[in-house]
Scaffold this active site. Sequence first.
Site, PDB file in Angstrom:
ATOM      1  N   GLY A   1     -25.537  -0.010 -27.924  1.00 33.42           N
ATOM      2  CA  GLY A   1     -25.280   1.163 -28.872  1.00 33.42           C
ATOM      3  C   GLY A   1     -26.559   1.947 -29.039  1.00 33.42           C
TER       4      GLY A   1
ATOM      5  CB  ILE B   1     -29.283  -5.648 -16.602  1.00 35.88           C
ATOM      6  CG1 ILE B   1     -30.247  -5.341 -17.545  1.00 35.88           C
ATOM      7  CG2 ILE B   1     -29.869  -6.048 -15.142  1.00 35.88           C
ATOM      8  CD1 ILE B   1     -31.345  -6.388 -17.692  1.00 35.88           C
TER       9      ILE B   1
ATOM     10  CB  CYS C   1     -25.451   0.361 -21.635  1.00 36.79           C
ATOM     11  SG  CYS C   1     -23.616   0.184 -21.026  1.00 36.79           S
TER      12      CYS C   1
ATOM     13  CG  ASP D   1     -26.630  -5.039 -34.492  1.00 37.72           C
ATOM     14  OD1 ASP D   1     -25.424  -5.606 -34.750  1.00 37.72           O
ATOM     15  OD2 ASP D   1     -26.680  -4.322 -33.405  1.00 37.72           O
TER      16      ASP D   1
ATOM     17  CE  LYS E   1     -32.228  -2.942 -25.866  1.00 35.91           C
ATOM     18  NZ  LYS E   1     -31.403  -3.621 -26.945  1.00 35.91           N
TER      19      LYS E   1
HETATM   20  N1  LIG Z   1     -34.304  -8.960 -22.527  1.00 34.84           N
HETATM   21  C1  LIG Z   1     -33.138  -8.957 -21.723  1.00 34.84           C
HETATM   22  N2  LIG Z   1     -32.794  -9.993 -20.575  1.00 34.84           N
HETATM   23  C2  LIG Z   1     -31.830  -9.965 -20.087  1.00 34.84           C
HETATM   24  N3  LIG Z   1     -30.642  -9.102 -20.358  1.00 34.84           N
HETATM   25  C3  LIG Z   1     -30.900  -8.105 -21.393  1.00 34.84           C
HETATM   26  C4  LIG Z   1     -32.247  -8.031 -22.096  1.00 34.84           C
HETATM   27  N4  LIG Z   1     -31.759  -7.336 -22.972  1.00 34.84           N
HETATM   28  C5  LIG Z   1     -30.541  -6.788 -22.882  1.00 34.84           C
HETATM   29  N5  LIG Z   1     -29.983  -7.410 -21.866  1.00 34.84           N
HETATM   30  C6  LIG Z   1     -28.582  -7.197 -21.448  1.00 34.84           C
HETATM   31  O1  LIG Z   1     -28.413  -5.949 -21.759  1.00 34.84           O
HETATM   32  C7  LIG Z   1     -27.056  -5.739 -22.678  1.00 34.84           C
HETATM   33  C8  LIG Z   1     -27.206  -4.756 -23.451  1.00 34.84           C
HETATM   34  O2  LIG Z   1     -28.047  -4.958 -24.398  1.00 34.84           O
HETATM   35  P1  LIG Z   1     -28.358  -4.077 -25.686  1.00 34.84           P
HETATM   36  O3  LIG Z   1     -29.251  -4.807 -26.742  1.00 34.84           O
HETATM   37  O4  LIG Z   1     -28.608  -2.820 -25.357  1.00 34.84           O
HETATM   38  O5  LIG Z   1     -26.884  -3.967 -26.331  1.00 34.84           O
HETATM   39  P2  LIG Z   1     -26.145  -4.793 -27.118  1.00 34.84           P
HETATM   40  O6  LIG Z   1     -26.873  -6.115 -27.729  1.00 34.84           O
HETATM   41  O7  LIG Z   1     -24.542  -5.034 -26.733  1.00 34.84           O
HETATM   42  O8  LIG Z   1     -25.644  -4.095 -28.273  1.00 34.84           O
HETATM   43  P3  LIG Z   1     -26.896  -3.603 -29.593  1.00 34.84           P
HETATM   44  O9  LIG Z   1     -27.225  -2.252 -28.938  1.00 34.84           O
HETATM   45  O10 LIG Z   1     -26.020  -3.431 -30.730  1.00 34.84           O
HETATM   46  O11 LIG Z   1     -27.889  -4.331 -29.481  1.00 34.84           O
HETATM   47  C9  LIG Z   1     -26.984  -7.114 -23.120  1.00 34.84           C
HETATM   48  O12 LIG Z   1     -25.763  -7.664 -23.454  1.00 34.84           O
HETATM   49  C10 LIG Z   1     -27.543  -7.958 -22.129  1.00 34.84           C
HETATM   50  O13 LIG Z   1     -26.494  -8.301 -21.140  1.00 34.84           O
HETATM   51 MG   LIG Z   2     -28.770  -6.007 -28.281  1.00 34.19          MG
END
Ligand SMILES: Nc1ncnc2c1ncn2[C@@H]1O[C@H](COP(=O)(O)OP(=O)(O)OP(=O)(O)O)[C@@H](O)[C@H]1O
Ligand SMILES: [Mg+2]
Length: 600
Positions: A321, A317, A319, A434, A339
């Site tokens: 960092g 759904i 990705c 962050d 994750k």
């Molecule tokens: N608990 C969750 N429920 C629904 N969607 C999620 C959830 N966690 C993450 N996502 C989705 O996955 C995406 C990527 O999340 P992720 O935290 O890996 O990356 P990020 O927030 O863009 O960067 P970072 O790695 O710096 O946190 C998010 O933007 C969101 O769309």
């Molecule tokens: Mg994130």
Amino acid sequence: MAIYLRRCQGPWLFHILLFYILLNKSRAINPDGEALLNFRNAIVSSDGILPLWRPEDPDPCNWRGVTCDQKTKRVIYVSLKNHKLSGPISPDIGKIEHLKILALYNNNFYGTIPSELGNCTELQGIYLQGNYLSGLIPGELGNLSELQYLDISSNSLSGSIPSSIGKLNKLITFNVSNNFLVGPIPSDGVLINFTESSFAGNRGLCGRQINMNCKDESGGPSTNSQSPQSAQNQGGKKKYSGRLFISASATIGALLLVALMCFWGCFLYKKFGKSESDGIAMDVSGGASIVMFHGDLPYSSKDIIKKLENLNEEHIIGCGGFGKVYKLAMDDGNVFALKRILRMNEGFDRFFERELEILGSIKHRYLVNLRGYCNSTTSKLLIYDFLAGGSLDEALHERSEQLDWDARLNIIMGAAKGLAYLHHDCSPRIIHRDIKSSNILLDANLEARVSDFGLAKLLEDEESHITTTVAGTFGYLAPEYMQSGRATEKTDVYSFGVLVLEVLSGKRPTDASFIEKGLNIVGWLNFLGTENRQRDIVDPNCEGVQIESLDALLSIATQCVSSSPEDRPTMHRVVQLLESEVMTPCPSDFYDSSGDNDTC
Ligand SMILES: Nc1ncnc2c1ncn2[C@@H]1O[C@H](COP(=O)(O)OP(=O)(O)OP(=O)(O)O)[C@@H](O)[C@H]1O
Ligand SMILES: [Mg+2]
Ligand SMILES: *[C@@H]1O[C@H](CO)[C@@H](O)[C@H](O)[C@H]1NC(C)=O
Ligand SMILES: *[C@@H]1O[C@H](CO)[C@@H](O)[C@H](O)[C@H]1NC(C)=O
Ligand SMILES: *[C@@H]1O[C@H](CO)[C@@H](O)[C@H](O)[C@H]1NC(C)=O
Ligand SMILES: *[C@@H]1O[C@H](CO)[C@@H](O)[C@H](O)[C@H]1NC(C)=O
């Protein structure tokens, strides 16, 4: 596929900008090592080889992929082929004075070939084939008089072949095939003796080598066609209308490339079947254990692992960092977000687990709940509540239906309360490090929850034992944090202020319209302040803006992003201010008979 496209319009720029800045403090590494660390810091993802480059080493000679001259300890070979390296090639590579071979082929490098490579005058071989490099071939490569091997095939290079390349008298191998090159192949110099196989797959090239006449009266036109200008000028003339088409297709190629880069994290591996896509099934196949917090997961470990085994790229759904995020649907209808964090380092397991235990113990209405994790030899799989509304980043920047004013205020309020809880009510206190819109998730009712708290710290420690690194995302980072690398509650407050400005303006902190003026969103606010028109920052597409609450919010945000940390309020104070100044009735509303008065 729809999911990838949806992500694609998304914060790829942030992913590119997401980087760790290593500080130069008290490091005794030699200059080549320094240059290589900068090269490493520009890379946003790899198969795990780069974390093994330890900044505390005296020289880089034992780093994987690096070879030094035995006596002088100067770097002569850098060979990092097939390592899934993604990111730009840092111009600092030009500082490795005695570099003889640079082999970076079959990775996912993007951006341009740095012209600074022309400074490495001892180079004998450059192998950059099989990446996503774009832009022009730098004319400076013609300065490399020792060069024998130049392979830049299978990239997305555009423009024409610089005539300076013809001066490379020692050239044995030359390959620019499969790019978007145009114009005549330089005919005065070594290139005359290379055959079609060096040039194939560029529809805009012409010359004897490929049996394609250049349609030009003077024969061998502008052999000095180095600049994009000259390629474009040629395209502009009427008789080159054929080329105009080709350079247009090169532009489209470049656009496609940008689109492609957007889902490098999720998509490329899938498409090209590199081994990482064996993913979660592989992780759990070699034995894995599930750790659940407080009976938060009413399933047996066996059930969960069975579900994990069936997860694949279709369930991604998002990705970021740290890695990919999957949707995990259990048989009883409960849904979680998973994750995946690739394991980098042996020794940190116990530390990691202790920290996760702490994170798992933190429960709050405005925080995303970590329910447990799965431990395998290759990765950590963190199991969170799934939030149906996606991230605030998507809601602000990727969806066509806009958040209205009340929704925006409510989200800011929730994020503030979540962050205030981390800062003031947790033991130990937690600095998020962050805060940004992609780490504010929304539930189905658009209530905000803060996610990924503590992760930045955890992964920073995992990545490098000692050095102080800056975690976080460009555009949200407080100035003193960028300088000192020391995160405090006040650096989070700054990021929160940026977040408020992002919500108000509907623009990312590093939106192109600010960058063009040499500013970021904070610079823009300050500029508007000098002209006394801060209100102009507000998103014109936002409905229901109330001037009183806007002014109060702008004043809070301005305090949060002030350059000295002491001038920023605590999150506790921010919540108080939001409650008293922003969410409470504004006198004018009482006289407004719109029925909205219950918010007052
Ligand atoms: N608990 C969750 N429920 C629904 N969607 C999620 C959830 N966690 C993450 N996502 C989705 O996955 C995406 C990527 O999340 P992720 O935290 O890996 O990356 P990020 O927030 O863009 O960067 P970072 O790695 O710096 O946190 C998010 O933007 C969101 O769309
Ligand atoms: Mg994130
Ligand atoms: C390359 O050389 C030029 C001229 O000598 C110099 O100005 C530039 O800083 C050098 N670049 C790098 C990356 O070393
Ligand atoms: C390197 O090449 C550039 C462009 O081709 C040229 O302007 C420059 O003078 C060259 N530098 C040296 C040191 O030869
Ligand atoms: C090209 O090849 C011919 C024949 O082998 C040789 O005489 C000539 O010098 C070569 N030209 C260049 C520029 O290397
Ligand atoms: C150039 O590279 C292509 C692959 O991109 C390859 O098929 C071709 O044989 C190479 N040609 C030479 C001369 O090395």
